[in-house]
Design an enzyme around this catalytic site. Structure first.
Site, PDB file in Angstrom:
ATOM      1  N   ASP A 222       0.835  -1.195   0.000  1.00 59.17           N
ATOM      2  CA  ASP A 222       0.000   0.000   0.000  1.00 59.17           C
ATOM      3  C   ASP A 222       0.878   1.257   0.000  1.00 59.17           C
ATOM      4  O   ASP A 222       1.886   1.314   0.723  1.00 59.17           O
ATOM      5  CB  ASP A 222      -0.887  -0.033   1.249  1.00 59.17           C
ATOM      6  CG  ASP A 222      -1.862   1.117   1.317  1.00 59.17           C
ATOM      7  OD1 ASP A 222      -2.674   1.254   0.391  1.00 59.17           O
ATOM      8  OD2 ASP A 222      -1.803   1.869   2.303  1.00 59.17           O
TER       9      ASP A 222
ATOM     10  N   GLU B 222       1.604  -0.226  -5.054  1.00 59.61           N
ATOM     11  CA  GLU B 222       0.455   0.602  -5.398  1.00 59.61           C
ATOM     12  C   GLU B 222       0.937   1.996  -5.788  1.00 59.61           C
ATOM     13  O   GLU B 222       1.603   2.669  -5.003  1.00 59.61           O
ATOM     14  CB  GLU B 222      -0.518   0.728  -4.217  1.00 59.61           C
ATOM     15  CG  GLU B 222      -1.726   1.594  -4.564  1.00 59.61           C
ATOM     16  CD  GLU B 222      -2.421   2.207  -3.353  1.00 59.61           C
ATOM     17  OE1 GLU B 222      -3.606   2.553  -3.486  1.00 59.61           O
ATOM     18  OE2 GLU B 222      -1.778   2.357  -2.300  1.00 59.61           O
TER      19      GLU B 222
ATOM     20  N   ASP C 284     -10.442   1.541  -4.517  1.00 61.91           N
ATOM     21  CA  ASP C 284     -10.195   2.980  -4.385  1.00 61.91           C
ATOM     22  C   ASP C 284     -10.826   3.810  -5.492  1.00 61.91           C
ATOM     23  O   ASP C 284     -10.692   5.042  -5.476  1.00 61.91           O
ATOM     24  CB  ASP C 284      -8.688   3.246  -4.381  1.00 61.91           C
ATOM     25  CG  ASP C 284      -8.024   2.858  -3.072  1.00 61.91           C
ATOM     26  OD1 ASP C 284      -8.660   3.027  -2.017  1.00 61.91           O
ATOM     27  OD2 ASP C 284      -6.882   2.377  -3.104  1.00 61.91           O
TER      28      ASP C 284
END
Length: 612
Positions: free
Chosen positions: A334, A371, A446
């Protein structure tokens, strides 16, 4: 002048001291051909030799030495014809020497795992996929989230999401439910790998605010449920990656303990805390949190203790879950580009390399996935990430070309030529081996779902899916996309999967199944080179190919059917027999294939080299 350099064997062959390169050219008369490299940071030009023909193209070869001082080795091709220069780099043709950023590149040692290319990933947000054990579900009022002002709420499966409660509504999905649906994933759909959003103990439904890195949240089934899921996946020959949230923790992690939920002397309250230097605090003693979110205190990798806990020690967080009985195949990191020393990303590249080193020590074939919402070239040169969630190089251009909206949900009007150029530019800046392990997605937890962005237009969605499964990289399906699950921006994109099959978009579901099956059946779609063949108004054609076979794709985003004439003479197949994958009008002539493509549709055309 048409020039082609496929970045796979037999046109790019690595060896001990260097690598063989092949350049294919439209003609050979009056040409001087060189390959430019920089083995010692100084330009070196190597003459290439004419070595016959390959189908309708002329073949030039050379041996290039490794750049032993740098990874990757960069190179480009220079062609002089009648006093005029043409250069070929990773992003296409140039009239002058191209910038180093876009030159072809190859690594001699820091390579991504080859198994990734062959996968079809499925991303699961655990609370919203499937409930396996109702007894595990969070109960309304069971605890309060964060500071204690927000009681958690249990929702009925499929009930509408309240946008004002993005973190505290729970629907009861768990890892037992994921196990229960493995037959659906593998046998009905064709999935080979699973990516789970965070599963570790946390008070939120999204679990990006970790409270315990060593415990799977009990409401998801605990550590035993993850071990059982991993075992079942391995028995099926499937892969598993987890979400590593190591840029920040939750405020209720014992290391921080802002709201004193634990007996530990947390960093939030005492400078004497053993974890104080694990977090960043400004001169006033404040940790402002990730992007200003006070609930997500940022970790500070200046701390030796933190480094040992996250990746350095033998049972550190990243290593622990790679051990039995979990034995995961890799991590998705992340906001990986944001972590580092102090308040920002100082020395970020060093820590990403350290993560990679730690994972590779545990499993030489571990997948390191980052990410990045924006361009991620510097992380994808081989020494850091194997691939990125390919928003910039795939999802964003596809969104603009087909949905007419950009990353910020503003109107966008991207021409087909610019769409193709965007793909070429992003792909051409990284080693092709890494491009083949890029994580190609249309949407995620997201973003608004692509199906919603195109207004529920099944034809537009099918066009996007066709691109996703044909373009270089590994496709990832966000749970429910295959049945037409809709959803706006976060948190609406996290709706519950609808297990009532009569509600599914069957046309879309069958298209996903067919796309997965075709990808599995055609080696070139997983390992092959790429070439854009036509960009004209609303039509786009490209090829994925090896030296034995090719798959052509002709796409039409307009509202009218059209004939697309594709220059297959540009492909190095000596004698191909072209067949449309479906019942489509197809006409072959010497060096060309013409196909009728219906409105808002795509046609796949398959070819085999029949010269052997």
């Amino acid at each position: 002048m048409f020039l082609l350099h496929p970045q796979i064997e037999p046109w790019l062959i690595p060896g001990k001291n260097g690598f063989k390169v092949v350049l294919l050219a439209e003609r050979s008369e009056a040409l001087r051909v060189q390959v430019r490299c920089e083995p010692d940071n100084e330009a070196l030009f190597i003459d290439m030799k004419l070595a016959g023909r390959e189908a309708g193209l002329h073949r030039f070869i050379a041996e290039v030495p490794w750049d032993t001082g740098n990874e990757p080795t960069l190179y480009a091709f220079k062609v002089i014809e009648n006093g005029r220069q043409s250069w070929l780099a990773g992003d296409g043709l140039h009239e002058r020497v191209p910038h180093r950023d876009v030159m072809f590149r190859i690594n001699r040692s820091t390579l991504p795992p080859r198994w990734v290319r062959d996968q079809v990933f499925y991303q699961i947000f655990p609370d919203r996929f499937c409930q396996g054990d109702p007894a595990l579900q969070v109960r309304s009022g069971e605890y309060t989230y964060g500071s204690g002002r927000m009681p958690v709420v249990a929702k009925r499966w499929g009930e509408a999401i309240n946008p004002d409660l993005p973190a505290t509504e729970f629907y009861g999905g768990d890892l037992i439910g994921v196990r229960r649906q493995l037959d659906y994933l593998q046998k009905q759909l064709g999935i080979t790998a699973v990516y789970l959003n965070p599963v570790f103990t946390s008070g939120s439904n999204h679990k990006y605010d970790t409270e315990d890195y060593y415990q799977v949240d009990p409401h998801l089934g605990g550590n035993e449920a993850l071990a059982a899921l991993s075992s079942d996946l391995k028995c099926r020959g499937m892969r598993l990656i987890l979400d590593a949230v190591v840029n920040h923790t939750g405020t209720n992690h014992p290391w921080f303990n802002l709201y004193k939920r634990h007996t530990s002397e947390g960093a939030a309250h005492s400078e004497a805390s053993p974890w104080r230097d694990w977090y960043y605090f400004d001169e006033a003693g404040h940790n402002h949190g990730w992007k200003g979110h006070a609930s997500l205190p940022v970790l500070d990798y200046r701390s030796e203790g933190l480094r040992e806990q996250i990746y350095g020690g033998p049972d550190s967080v990243l290593r622990h879950w790679m051990h039995a009985p979990y034995s995961i195949d890799g991590w998705r990191f992340d906001v990986i580009h944001m972590l580092g020393e102090g308040s920002g990303s100082t020395n970020n590249a060093h820590y990403v390399r350290e993560f990679r080193r730690a994972l590779r020590e545990e499993n030489p074939e571990a997948y390191v996935l980052g990410e990045h919402f924006n361009e991620a070239t510097s992380w994808l040169q081989g020494d850091q990430e194997d691939g990125a969630m390919n928003y910039y190089g795939f999802a964003h251009p596809v969104r603009e070309w087909l949905a007419g909206t950009d990353i910020a949900y503003e109107p966008a009007n991207l021409s087909t030529a610019e769409f193709s150029a965007w793909l070429d530019s992003a792909r051409g800046r990284i080693p092709y081996a890494n491009q083949l392990t890029q994580f190609n997605l249309l949407d995620s937890h997201d973003t608004a779902r692509f199906f919603t962005l195109v207004g529920g237009d099944t034809d537009a969605m099918k066009l996007a899916v066709t691109l996703q499964f044909a373009y270089p990289g590994v496709p990832s399906i966000y749970y429910g996309d295959e049945i037409g699950l809709e959803g706006g921006q976060d948190p609406d994109c996290r709706r519950c999967f609808d297990w009532e099959a009569s509600h599914w978009n069957r046309d879309l579901f069958e298209h996903y199944k067919a796309s997965i099956a075709l990808r599995k059946a055609r080696e070139e779609l997983r390992h092959g080179a790429y070439l854009a063949l036509l960009t004209e108004k609303d039509t786009f054609a490209f090829a994925r190919f090896t030296d034995r076979a090719a798959s052509l794709y002709a796409l039409n985003r307009s509202a009218q059917a059209c004939a697309i004439r594709i220059p297959v003479w540009k492909l190095p197949l000596k004698r191909a027999n072209w067949v449309a994958a479906a019942e489509d009008a197809l006409v072959s002539e010497e060096g060309w294939v013409t196909v009728i493509v219906p409105a808002r549709s795509a046609v796949a055309i398959l070819g085999e080299d029949k010269s052997a």
